[in-house]
Design an enzyme around this catalytic site. Structure first.
Site, PDB file in Angstrom:
ATOM      1  N   ALA B  95       0.828  -1.201   0.000  1.00  0.00           N
ATOM      2  CA  ALA B  95       0.000   0.000   0.000  1.00  0.00           C
ATOM      3  C   ALA B  95       0.863   1.252   0.000  1.00  0.00           C
ATOM      4  O   ALA B  95       0.427   2.322  -0.402  1.00  0.00           O
ATOM      5  CB  ALA B  95      -0.894  -0.005   1.234  1.00  0.00           C
ATOM      6  N   LYS B  96       2.094   1.124   0.484  1.00  0.00           N
ATOM      7  CA  LYS B  96       3.039   2.255   0.562  1.00  0.00           C
ATOM      8  C   LYS B  96       2.382   3.463   1.214  1.00  0.00           C
ATOM      9  O   LYS B  96       2.497   4.580   0.730  1.00  0.00           O
ATOM     10  CB  LYS B  96       3.621   2.563  -0.812  1.00  0.00           C
ATOM     11  N   ARG B  97       1.712   3.230   2.337  1.00  0.00           N
ATOM     12  CA  ARG B  97       1.043   4.292   3.058  1.00  0.00           C
ATOM     13  C   ARG B  97       2.040   5.054   3.931  1.00  0.00           C
ATOM     14  O   ARG B  97       3.184   4.624   4.109  1.00  0.00           O
ATOM     15  CB  ARG B  97      -0.078   3.715   3.920  1.00  0.00           C
TER      16      ARG B  97
END
EC number: 4.1.1.23
Lengths: 274, 274
Positions: B95-97
């Protein structure tokens, strides 16, 4: 929406306020929980109460994703509602996305093509090919994280290279090779105060999205003093300071009053350039 | 899942393969488009065909979000299917949040509490308070971006400070103050080759999630030579190189063959430590 239209809206409304729709099921008034879609019901009421006082809405995706499928439904309904009823509003999907090229292209398609949102916040860590797929849509904007409002912004963003240039300055400078001030903005936290002065030397003409006024403690006056340019160049966001000031059935009225107060301060600040 | 269990799975299956479920409606076999949920139907077939050959699945959220509400349904069904049928699989929400503290906390709740996923990829740009909310869940993992596989990784990640330390090295070092090798992993692209040697000096014991073998051109042999440690310490991802090798009705069988080939290479590499 292009930069000129945005500035026209700011002049007409005497406001550069963005209302952050960080809508949390645990924080909205209890009576809304009986609604079929409490999140959307809350957003709709807030939007109707504030639309003439602000020029942008910024739903933060985290709050919608935390509700799973239902949250996505509320998010899409909210975007659609704004577009249909208040087409002059600039919509920011606060998503802080950023991935390798083919994946960023998927995110761009989602936000710009499927949802027809005006802009999306993007994290710069992965560099050029994680950002440029968002820049291929006419009239759409990338809002790149530069100097954020949180405490952790000091961990890496202020890192200095051998020549004394800080990471966030490098982001501001380097990213101008990828797109111009008609398609890129930057996130600069209101809590960063005087840093706006140096930032305006690197990006004199770009719009800056400024979170951190209100709950996070930034000063609107200071932001304007050091950050405003001849076309305003500022979109100042307030979330908790507007949408959660009251938890009774009068929440929307209270939000309107809070927005009105900020808008009046903004009208005052805009006198410098109008 | 803890580190010991992960290593047990690696030893038992003689594999440290992660299959990336970057499922794109425009790329899956045509006959699946008649299914009620083509994305899930594709994933289910791929999972059933590869589960004994891999130890992890990594759905990239971008591909699901691009389908809006329908995409989220497919994503949740996929996660549930893996958990019910292959509970030994480590699930990575790619998700690379990364956002300010209260927002990162919302993302953490979504992925760890609502969906009960094992790990989520996080971008480090916003620093400590954007990462630590993910570290409060027992048995759950943050996989922090360090040195990514894409060309843009050179733009900022290799920036050197006055003392010669690079940004990605600073991320590896600094983040060890926030969590240990039982709750954090790092993304290091397979395309970075020899950089693994230096990285292992900073994080000798951590697991690394390694994308970029296959379509992006990274070498498995080189990754193992410089990156493997005594508990393997590697989860190597392949997405396009496995799930899209065939577009006919035999796509799942073809994916299995592709996974088998990689698994055989991995078994060979594991002989060094087993």
């Amino acid at each position: 929406m292009n930069k000129e239209q945005l500035f026209e809206n700011i002049k007409r409304k005497k406001s550069f306020l963005c209302v952050g729709l960080d809508t949390d099921i645990q924080k909205i008034p209890e009576h809304l929980l009986n609604e079929e879609d409490p999140i959307f019901a809350f957003n709709k009421a807030i939007i109707d109460a504030t639309a003439d006082l602000c020029i942008a809405y910024k739903p933060n995706l985290a709050f919608y994703e935390s509700m799973g499928v239902k949250g996505w439904v509320s998010f899409e309904k909210t975007v659609k509602y704004i577009k249909e009823n208040y087409p002059d509003q600039f919509i920011i999907a606060d998503a802080k996305r950023g991935d390798i090229g083919n994946t960023s292209a998927m995110y761009a398609r989602t936000f710009f093509q499927e949802l027809d949102i005006d802009s999306v916040t993007v994290a710069p860590y992965m560099g050029e090919d994680s950002v440029t797929p968002f820049l291929t849509y006419e009239g759409k904007w990338v809002i790149l994280l530069a100097l954020t409002s949180n405490k952790g912004s000091h961990d890496f963003q202020l890192m200095k290279d051998e020549a004394g240039e800080q990471l966030f300055e490098k982001v501001l400078r380097k990213s101008q090779e990828w797109g111009d001030d008609q398609q890129m903005m930057y996130v600069v936290g209101a809590t960063q105060g005087k840093a706006f002065e140096g930032i305006r030397q690197i990006v004199p003409n770009h719009f800056l999205l400024v979170p951190g006024v209100g709950a996070q403690g930034g000063s609107l006056e200071e932001v304007c003093k050091y950050g405003m340019n001849s076309t305003c160049g500022l979109i100042v966001n307030s979330s908790r300071g507007i949408i959660y000031v009251d938890k009774t059935e009068k929440f929307a009225e209270a939000a309107r009053n809070a927005a009105k107060e900020v808008q009046a301060q903004m009208a005052e600040q805009l006198k410098v350039i109008l």
